[in-house]
Design a protein around this motif. Structure first.
Motif, PDB file in Angstrom:
ATOM      1  N   GLU A  24       0.804  -1.218   0.000  1.00 42.26           N
ATOM      2  CA  GLU A  24       0.000   0.000   0.000  1.00 42.26           C
ATOM      3  C   GLU A  24       0.840   1.272   0.000  1.00 42.26           C
ATOM      4  O   GLU A  24       0.283   2.378  -0.014  1.00 42.26           O
ATOM      5  N   LYS A  25       2.174   1.121   0.030  1.00 37.82           N
ATOM      6  CA  LYS A  25       3.094   2.255   0.025  1.00 37.82           C
ATOM      7  C   LYS A  25       2.777   3.228   1.162  1.00 37.82           C
ATOM      8  O   LYS A  25       2.716   4.440   0.988  1.00 37.82           O
ATOM      9  N   ARG A  26       2.613   2.642   2.361  1.00 35.04           N
ATOM     10  CA  ARG A  26       2.380   3.417   3.572  1.00 35.04           C
ATOM     11  C   ARG A  26       3.520   3.171   4.551  1.00 35.04           C
ATOM     12  O   ARG A  26       3.972   2.028   4.735  1.00 35.04           O
ATOM     13  N   SER A  27       4.001   4.215   5.188  1.00 35.79           N
ATOM     14  CA  SER A  27       5.161   4.132   6.070  1.00 35.79           C
ATOM     15  C   SER A  27       4.833   3.381   7.360  1.00 35.79           C
ATOM     16  O   SER A  27       3.674   3.330   7.795  1.00 35.79           O
ATOM     17  N   LEU A  28       5.879   2.813   7.964  1.00 37.86           N
ATOM     18  CA  LEU A  28       5.750   2.126   9.241  1.00 37.86           C
ATOM     19  C   LEU A  28       6.438   2.928  10.343  1.00 37.86           C
ATOM     20  O   LEU A  28       7.540   3.451  10.144  1.00 37.86           O
ATOM     21  N   ARG A  56      11.510   4.932  14.853  1.00 34.76           N
ATOM     22  CA  ARG A  56      11.896   5.220  13.472  1.00 34.76           C
ATOM     23  C   ARG A  56      10.674   5.192  12.565  1.00 34.76           C
ATOM     24  O   ARG A  56       9.782   4.360  12.734  1.00 34.76           O
ATOM     25  N   LEU A  57      10.676   6.084  11.601  1.00 35.13           N
ATOM     26  CA  LEU A  57       9.695   6.048  10.524  1.00 35.13           C
ATOM     27  C   LEU A  57      10.409   5.466   9.316  1.00 35.13           C
ATOM     28  O   LEU A  57      11.402   6.022   8.845  1.00 35.13           O
ATOM     29  N   ILE A  58       9.926   4.334   8.824  1.00 32.31           N
ATOM     30  CA  ILE A  58      10.618   3.648   7.735  1.00 32.31           C
ATOM     31  C   ILE A  58       9.667   3.376   6.577  1.00 32.31           C
ATOM     32  O   ILE A  58       8.453   3.295   6.749  1.00 32.31           O
ATOM     33  N   GLU A  59      10.261   3.217   5.387  1.00 37.47           N
ATOM     34  CA  GLU A  59       9.525   2.880   4.177  1.00 37.47           C
ATOM     35  C   GLU A  59      10.097   1.575   3.623  1.00 37.47           C
ATOM     36  O   GLU A  59      11.118   1.573   2.933  1.00 37.47           O
ATOM     37  N   CYS A  66      17.078 -15.604  10.542  1.00 34.64           N
ATOM     38  CA  CYS A  66      16.136 -14.558  10.941  1.00 34.64           C
ATOM     39  C   CYS A  66      15.653 -13.784   9.716  1.00 34.64           C
ATOM     40  O   CYS A  66      16.287 -13.806   8.663  1.00 34.64           O
ATOM     41  N   TRP A  67      14.517 -13.109   9.893  1.00 34.87           N
ATOM     42  CA  TRP A  67      13.951 -12.279   8.835  1.00 34.87           C
ATOM     43  C   TRP A  67      14.529 -10.873   8.915  1.00 34.87           C
ATOM     44  O   TRP A  67      14.780 -10.344   9.999  1.00 34.87           O
ATOM     45  N   HIS A  68      14.724 -10.264   7.745  1.00 34.22           N
ATOM     46  CA  HIS A  68      15.219  -8.898   7.645  1.00 34.22           C
ATOM     47  C   HIS A  68      14.242  -8.091   6.803  1.00 34.22           C
ATOM     48  O   HIS A  68      13.623  -8.621   5.878  1.00 34.22           O
ATOM     49  N   VAL A  69      14.107  -6.806   7.122  1.00 30.43           N
ATOM     50  CA  VAL A  69      13.352  -5.891   6.271  1.00 30.43           C
ATOM     51  C   VAL A  69      14.290  -4.761   5.852  1.00 30.43           C
ATOM     52  O   VAL A  69      14.948  -4.144   6.687  1.00 30.43           O
ATOM     53  N   VAL A  70      14.391  -4.548   4.552  1.00 26.73           N
ATOM     54  CA  VAL A  70      15.186  -3.435   4.027  1.00 26.73           C
ATOM     55  C   VAL A  70      14.239  -2.263   3.830  1.00 26.73           C
ATOM     56  O   VAL A  70      13.180  -2.400   3.206  1.00 26.73           O
ATOM     57  N   ALA A  71      14.602  -1.101   4.391  1.00 25.68           N
ATOM     58  CA  ALA A  71      13.704   0.046   4.346  1.00 25.68           C
ATOM     59  C   ALA A  71      14.496   1.346   4.340  1.00 25.68           C
ATOM     60  O   ALA A  71      15.624   1.407   4.832  1.00 25.68           O
ATOM     61  N   TYR A  72      13.874   2.377   3.782  1.00 21.90           N
ATOM     62  CA  TYR A  72      14.442   3.727   3.872  1.00 21.90           C
ATOM     63  C   TYR A  72      14.097   4.266   5.250  1.00 21.90           C
ATOM     64  O   TYR A  72      12.935   4.310   5.648  1.00 21.90           O
ATOM     65  N   CYS A  73      15.120   4.675   5.994  1.00 22.08           N
ATOM     66  CA  CYS A  73      14.945   5.136   7.371  1.00 22.08           C
ATOM     67  C   CYS A  73      14.996   6.660   7.408  1.00 22.08           C
ATOM     68  O   CYS A  73      16.002   7.265   7.011  1.00 22.08           O
ATOM     69  N   ALA A 110      -0.661   6.168   8.118  1.00 21.31           N
ATOM     70  CA  ALA A 110      -1.328   6.631   6.901  1.00 21.31           C
ATOM     71  C   ALA A 110      -0.399   7.505   6.064  1.00 21.31           C
ATOM     72  O   ALA A 110      -0.817   8.066   5.045  1.00 21.31           O
ATOM     73  N   ILE A 111       0.866   7.615   6.490  1.00 23.35           N
ATOM     74  CA  ILE A 111       1.831   8.472   5.796  1.00 23.35           C
ATOM     75  C   ILE A 111       2.307   7.764   4.528  1.00 23.35           C
ATOM     76  O   ILE A 111       2.883   6.674   4.592  1.00 23.35           O
ATOM     77  N   PRO A 112       2.095   8.338   3.354  1.00 18.01           N
ATOM     78  CA  PRO A 112       2.534   7.691   2.106  1.00 18.01           C
ATOM     79  C   PRO A 112       4.051   7.726   1.964  1.00 18.01           C
ATOM     80  O   PRO A 112       4.727   8.546   2.590  1.00 18.01           O
ATOM     81  N   PHE A 113       4.580   6.809   1.159  1.00 13.78           N
ATOM     82  CA  PHE A 113       6.015   6.814   0.886  1.00 13.78           C
ATOM     83  C   PHE A 113       6.417   8.164   0.290  1.00 13.78           C
ATOM     84  O   PHE A 113       5.674   8.753  -0.493  1.00 13.78           O
ATOM     85  N   SER A 114       7.594   8.618   0.651  1.00 14.40           N
ATOM     86  CA  SER A 114       8.055   9.934   0.212  1.00 14.40           C
ATOM     87  C   SER A 114       8.781   9.886  -1.125  1.00 14.40           C
ATOM     88  O   SER A 114       9.111  10.930  -1.684  1.00 14.40           O
ATOM     89  N   ARG A 115       9.033   8.668  -1.636  1.00 15.02           N
ATOM     90  CA  ARG A 115       9.825   8.542  -2.863  1.00 15.02           C
ATOM     91  C   ARG A 115       9.551   7.193  -3.521  1.00 15.02           C
ATOM     92  O   ARG A 115       8.943   6.311  -2.919  1.00 15.02           O
ATOM     93  N   GLU A 116      10.031   7.044  -4.754  1.00 21.02           N
ATOM     94  CA  GLU A 116       9.993   5.755  -5.433  1.00 21.02           C
ATOM     95  C   GLU A 116      11.210   4.946  -4.995  1.00 21.02           C
ATOM     96  O   GLU A 116      12.332   5.457  -5.003  1.00 21.02           O
ATOM     97  N   HIS A 117      10.992   3.700  -4.632  1.00 22.50           N
ATOM     98  CA  HIS A 117      12.084   2.869  -4.132  1.00 22.50           C
ATOM     99  C   HIS A 117      12.461   1.795  -5.138  1.00 22.50           C
ATOM    100  O   HIS A 117      11.609   1.346  -5.922  1.00 22.50           O
ATOM    101  N   PRO A 118      13.709   1.336  -5.116  1.00 27.03           N
ATOM    102  CA  PRO A 118      14.113   0.241  -6.006  1.00 27.03           C
ATOM    103  C   PRO A 118      13.490  -1.069  -5.551  1.00 27.03           C
ATOM    104  O   PRO A 118      13.057  -1.210  -4.394  1.00 27.03           O
ATOM    105  N   LEU A 119      13.436  -2.036  -6.452  1.00 27.68           N
ATOM    106  CA  LEU A 119      13.020  -3.378  -6.062  1.00 27.68           C
ATOM    107  C   LEU A 119      14.068  -3.969  -5.119  1.00 27.68           C
ATOM    108  O   LEU A 119      15.251  -3.624  -5.182  1.00 27.68           O
TER     109      LEU A 119
END
Length: 321
Positions: A152-156, A171-174, A184-191, A212-221
């Motif tokens: 949904e391209k919503r920040s965590l 932290r607010l991450i995307e 273990c599981w890893h999540v890669v995110a823009y911090c 409900a904060i939308p992503f601030s940018r387009e991210h790579p796969l």
């Protein structure tokens, strides 16, 4: 696979995705694009409403569905094996969703396949390393909201406890993706705190909230990011030598440290690694140091000498009271 089975499998593949590229079909079945076009035409002549768009792919008209498909014994066994893996290697959110899906899968199996699963269900076991205290009984279900955030391209908003840190940080991450490595599981995110992409271990997340904060940018796969990140690292070549008799203990471990090649030299095996973290190899090698030696680089050899000196001093010097 004969042509009838392949055409049926292509139809199921078309129903599994919104758009399927001809090249993806060709790669899956090892056939030419010309054969893909013929098979698609066969489906169209049979009345399947397939929409094709040049440069995009094939899709089936909305509303068209096959009746429930029958699974083979091998496919049913694969589902059961996957269920065991998901049960052990994911969190509650993913486990519950997969178990619900498995009930639906089992409901369309023939009696013989149901009997097969009941017979082998308790004969497949996934063993893993014990979790650290505090995590073994964790009820957190973070993987599903992380995937929802990506979709949904919503920040965590997360509360994260980094390694060797006493306090957690907010932290607010995307997130751009998750992957499983090193138990273990890893999540890669823009911090937004660090203003760069970071690798967060999911088991170190203490709390998580989907905002409900939308992503601030387009991210790579995720795949593109990991490949780019690996190419940007300054890899060093590390060469070690160990006795042949020790290789049975090292065979499954060496790949975690960037192993690329090995050569037998008399009674020894010379192993070469490309790594961004030679210190990790040093810690690993210390376990087997009496059965080998570090050949290069010289800086790592010096670090090893210093490490051994410190270890000796810690056990040889008298303790003052």
């Amino acid at each position: 696979m004969n042509r009838i089975d392949r055409v049926t499998a292509i139809l199921i593949q078309l129903q599994s995705r919104k758009v399927v590229k001809a090249q993806d079909i060709a790669d899956r079945f090892g056939i030419s694009l010309r054969t893909v076009y013929r098979d698609i035409n066969t489906l169209c002549e049979a009345g399947v409403p397939i929409i094709g768009e040049a440069g995009v792919g094939y899709s089936i008209m909305e509303g068209y569905r096959l009746p429930p498909v029958m699974f083979t014994r091998e496919e049913a066994t694969a589902f059961l094996t996957a269920e065991k893996l998901i049960e052990k290697l994911t969190d509650n959110s993913i486990r519950e969703s997969y178990q619900s899906a498995m009930y639906k899968v089992r409901s369309v199996l023939r009696s013989s396949e149901k009997s097969l699963l009941e017979h082998i269900e308790n004969r497949i076991e996934i063993r893993q390393k014990p979790l650290p205290p505090g995590l073994a009984n964790a009820k957190h279900a973070f993987l599903h909201p992380i995937l929802q955030s990506i979709s949904e391209k919503r920040s965590l908003q997360v509360q994260y406890k980094a390694f060797n840190k006493e306090q957690s940080t907010d932290r607010l991450i995307e997130p751009i993706g998750i992957f499983y490595a090193y138990d273990c599981w890893h999540v890669v995110a823009y911090c937004h705190l660090r203003l760069e992409y970071r690798d967060f271990r999911v088991d170190r997340i203490r709390n998580l909230h989907l905002t409900a904060i939308p992503f601030s940018r387009e991210h790579p796969l995720l795949k593109e990011y990991l490949q780019q990140n690996a190419s940007n690292r300054k890899l060093q070549t590390v060469v070690i030598e160990v006795e042949k008799t020790m290789m049975r203990y090292l065979e499954t471990q060496k790949y975690e440290y960037g192993f690329v090649d090995q050569t037998e030299v008399g009674d020894y095996v010379e192993m070469t690694f490309f790594t961004a973290w030679p210190e990790a190899i040093l810690r690993w090698f210390t376990l087997y140091a009496e059965h080998g030696r570090i050949i290069s680089p010289e800086a790592l050899i010096e670090q090893f000498r210093e490490k051994i000196t410190r270890l000796y001093q810690s056990v040889a010097l008298p303790v003052t009271v």
